[in-house]
Design a protein around this motif. Sequence first.
Motif, PDB file in Angstrom:
ATOM      1  N   ASP A 199       0.886  -1.161   0.000  1.00  0.00           N
ATOM      2  CA  ASP A 199       0.000   0.000   0.000  1.00  0.00           C
ATOM      3  C   ASP A 199       0.922   1.209   0.000  1.00  0.00           C
ATOM      4  OD1 ASP A 199      -2.168   1.783   0.238  1.00  0.00           O
ATOM      5  OD2 ASP A 199      -3.218   0.437   1.617  1.00  0.00           O
ATOM      6  N   LEU A 200       0.365   2.397  -0.154  1.00  0.00           N
ATOM      7  CA  LEU A 200       1.198   3.587   0.004  1.00  0.00           C
ATOM      8  C   LEU A 200       1.760   3.597   1.419  1.00  0.00           C
ATOM      9  CD1 LEU A 200      -0.830   6.381  -1.842  1.00  0.00           C
ATOM     10  CD2 LEU A 200       1.480   5.598  -2.431  1.00  0.00           C
ATOM     11  N   VAL A 201       2.929   4.214   1.574  1.00  0.00           N
ATOM     12  CA  VAL A 201       3.645   4.125   2.843  1.00  0.00           C
ATOM     13  C   VAL A 201       2.903   4.845   3.971  1.00  0.00           C
ATOM     14  CG1 VAL A 201       5.056   6.233   2.585  1.00  0.00           C
ATOM     15  CG2 VAL A 201       5.983   4.259   3.826  1.00  0.00           C
ATOM     16  N   SER A 202       2.954   4.246   5.160  1.00  0.00           N
ATOM     17  CA  SER A 202       2.566   4.951   6.381  1.00  0.00           C
ATOM     18  C   SER A 202       3.840   5.142   7.203  1.00  0.00           C
ATOM     19  CB  SER A 202       1.555   4.125   7.180  1.00  0.00           C
ATOM     20  OG  SER A 202       2.120   2.867   7.523  1.00  0.00           O
ATOM     21  N   ILE A 203       3.892   6.220   7.950  1.00  0.00           N
ATOM     22  CA  ILE A 203       5.031   6.460   8.847  1.00  0.00           C
ATOM     23  C   ILE A 203       4.477   6.578  10.258  1.00  0.00           C
ATOM     24  CG2 ILE A 203       6.903   8.034   9.488  1.00  0.00           C
ATOM     25  CD1 ILE A 203       7.310   8.707   6.592  1.00  0.00           C
ATOM     26  N   THR A 204       4.883   5.653  11.122  1.00  0.00           N
ATOM     27  CA  THR A 204       4.220   5.548  12.422  1.00  0.00           C
ATOM     28  C   THR A 204       5.103   5.907  13.606  1.00  0.00           C
ATOM     29  OG1 THR A 204       4.758   3.205  12.519  1.00  0.00           O
ATOM     30  CG2 THR A 204       2.618   3.796  11.585  1.00  0.00           C
ATOM     31  N   ASP A 205       6.396   6.147  13.364  1.00  0.00           N
ATOM     32  CA  ASP A 205       7.253   6.574  14.481  1.00  0.00           C
ATOM     33  C   ASP A 205       8.475   7.319  13.951  1.00  0.00           C
ATOM     34  OD1 ASP A 205       9.389   4.718  13.880  1.00  0.00           O
ATOM     35  OD2 ASP A 205       8.134   3.144  14.753  1.00  0.00           O
ATOM     36  N   PRO A 206       9.223   8.001  14.831  1.00  0.00           N
ATOM     37  CA  PRO A 206      10.359   8.809  14.377  1.00  0.00           C
ATOM     38  C   PRO A 206      11.458   7.997  13.709  1.00  0.00           C
ATOM     39  CG  PRO A 206      10.041   9.020  16.778  1.00  0.00           C
ATOM     40  CD  PRO A 206       8.966   8.128  16.265  1.00  0.00           C
ATOM     41  N   PHE A 207      11.560   6.698  14.048  1.00  0.00           N
ATOM     42  CA  PHE A 207      12.611   5.870  13.447  1.00  0.00           C
ATOM     43  C   PHE A 207      12.295   5.576  11.986  1.00  0.00           C
ATOM     44  CE2 PHE A 207      12.274   4.929  17.968  1.00  0.00           C
ATOM     45  CZ  PHE A 207      13.526   5.340  18.379  1.00  0.00           C
ATOM     46  N   GLU A 208      11.011   5.295  11.739  1.00  0.00           N
ATOM     47  CA  GLU A 208      10.586   5.047  10.358  1.00  0.00           C
ATOM     48  C   GLU A 208      10.706   6.337   9.539  1.00  0.00           C
ATOM     49  OE1 GLU A 208       6.563   3.598  10.048  1.00  0.00           O
ATOM     50  OE2 GLU A 208       7.114   2.278   8.381  1.00  0.00           O
ATOM     51  N   GLN A 209      10.344   7.460  10.167  1.00  0.00           N
ATOM     52  CA  GLN A 209      10.490   8.769   9.522  1.00  0.00           C
ATOM     53  C   GLN A 209      11.947   9.009   9.128  1.00  0.00           C
ATOM     54  OE1 GLN A 209       8.503  11.425   8.598  1.00  0.00           O
ATOM     55  NE2 GLN A 209      10.294  12.678   8.093  1.00  0.00           N
ATOM     56  N   ALA A 210      12.867   8.733  10.050  1.00  0.00           N
ATOM     57  CA  ALA A 210      14.291   8.963   9.783  1.00  0.00           C
ATOM     58  C   ALA A 210      14.784   8.053   8.667  1.00  0.00           C
ATOM     59  CB  ALA A 210      15.104   8.727  11.057  1.00  0.00           C
ATOM     60  N   PHE A 211      14.287   6.802   8.659  1.00  0.00           N
ATOM     61  CA  PHE A 211      14.691   5.858   7.613  1.00  0.00           C
ATOM     62  C   PHE A 211      14.230   6.358   6.244  1.00  0.00           C
ATOM     63  CE2 PHE A 211      13.320   2.273   4.922  1.00  0.00           C
ATOM     64  CZ  PHE A 211      14.538   1.692   4.670  1.00  0.00           C
ATOM     65  N   ILE A 212      12.937   6.701   6.150  1.00  0.00           N
ATOM     66  CA  ILE A 212      12.372   7.167   4.871  1.00  0.00           C
ATOM     67  C   ILE A 212      13.081   8.436   4.403  1.00  0.00           C
ATOM     68  CG2 ILE A 212      10.283   8.063   3.755  1.00  0.00           C
ATOM     69  CD1 ILE A 212       9.897   5.182   4.353  1.00  0.00           C
TER      70      ILE A 212
ATOM     71  N   ARG B 133      -0.942   8.504  14.612  1.00  0.00           N
ATOM     72  CA  ARG B 133      -0.546   9.149  15.868  1.00  0.00           C
ATOM     73  C   ARG B 133       0.696   9.995  15.691  1.00  0.00           C
ATOM     74  NH1 ARG B 133      -0.907   4.112  18.687  1.00  0.00           N
ATOM     75  NH2 ARG B 133      -3.101   3.694  19.089  1.00  0.00           N
ATOM     76  N   TYR B 134       1.759   9.368  15.166  1.00  0.00           N
ATOM     77  CA  TYR B 134       2.988  10.129  14.918  1.00  0.00           C
ATOM     78  C   TYR B 134       2.731  11.101  13.758  1.00  0.00           C
ATOM     79  CZ  TYR B 134       7.644  11.292  13.282  1.00  0.00           C
ATOM     80  OH  TYR B 134       8.763  11.985  12.884  1.00  0.00           O
ATOM     81  N   ILE B 135       3.148  12.362  13.900  1.00  0.00           N
ATOM     82  CA  ILE B 135       3.005  13.335  12.807  1.00  0.00           C
ATOM     83  C   ILE B 135       4.298  14.120  12.639  1.00  0.00           C
ATOM     84  CG2 ILE B 135       0.491  13.664  12.827  1.00  0.00           C
ATOM     85  CD1 ILE B 135       0.995  16.125  14.644  1.00  0.00           C
TER      86      ILE B 135
END
Length: 274
Positions: free
Chosen positions: A66-79, A114-116
Amino acid sequence: STKEYICKKAKGQGPPPQPPTSGPGWNDKCGSWMADPFNDFCYLFNYLSMRTWAEARADCINQGGDLVSITDPFEQAFIHGVIQTTPTGISLWMGGHDSVTEGGWEWTDSSPFRYIHWNAGNPDDYFGEDCLSILINSGYWNDDNCQNKRGYICKRRGRTPEPPPPHDGFMTALVCQNSLAVIHCPEESVINIQSAFYGRKNDDTCPHFGESGGTCTVDGILPIYRERCDNRPYCVARAHIEVDPCPTVSKYLEIVYSCEQKVCLHGLGVEDGN
Ligand SMILES: [Ca+2]
Ligand SMILES: [Ca+2]
């Protein structure tokens, strides 16, 4: 005389399955998609095919994600770390939208929103923006016009290795010289010896003569106790050896073992079948 016997093997103990293909960028967890080493997910970055948000999502679903979801700061940093290396573009589609309820943002893959990581001044619903994109340079999020044609990021769950067969953890049996102990495992499980030590490493374990017990390590102990105990529900472990390399040191036997579900630990045909 020889008796026949049946072996049972726990799941996940065989050699790992071979990946269907290989090549540069290929990995067991995600195939040709990119693996985030800190979670179970895989990502596909489409920088070059420009699509509307709905077209982009359809392509991700077509490919099993599916299109990506980002659910925490670690995933955000990776992306963000990955997309920063892209040569061109302003922003990429993600799976967030507020097209059901204005201002009620949700992820298409049902992850909790939740994470934004909103860009300053956003979301602003500028002329009715309902789709979420990530700014390539800064990594911040923008509510965007769903009809814009952009690159996009897909996400799916990766193949994770099967957990090891359950056991009760490691236990230690301590037997002073010339004593014996019965090592046993609960019903339907058998002994699996991890390590065996016979000798003396310190003064604090088991009685010894004189002020210091001295030290000694008897070699070749492990195979002896493995032969006696491995793959059996119980065994007698005696702290004694025929040829003693250090007779003046009073020794002790330390066996570290686990109880495993009944399996043929040494493979078919090695056991004596008794
Ligand atoms: Ca909106
Ligand atoms: Ca906006």
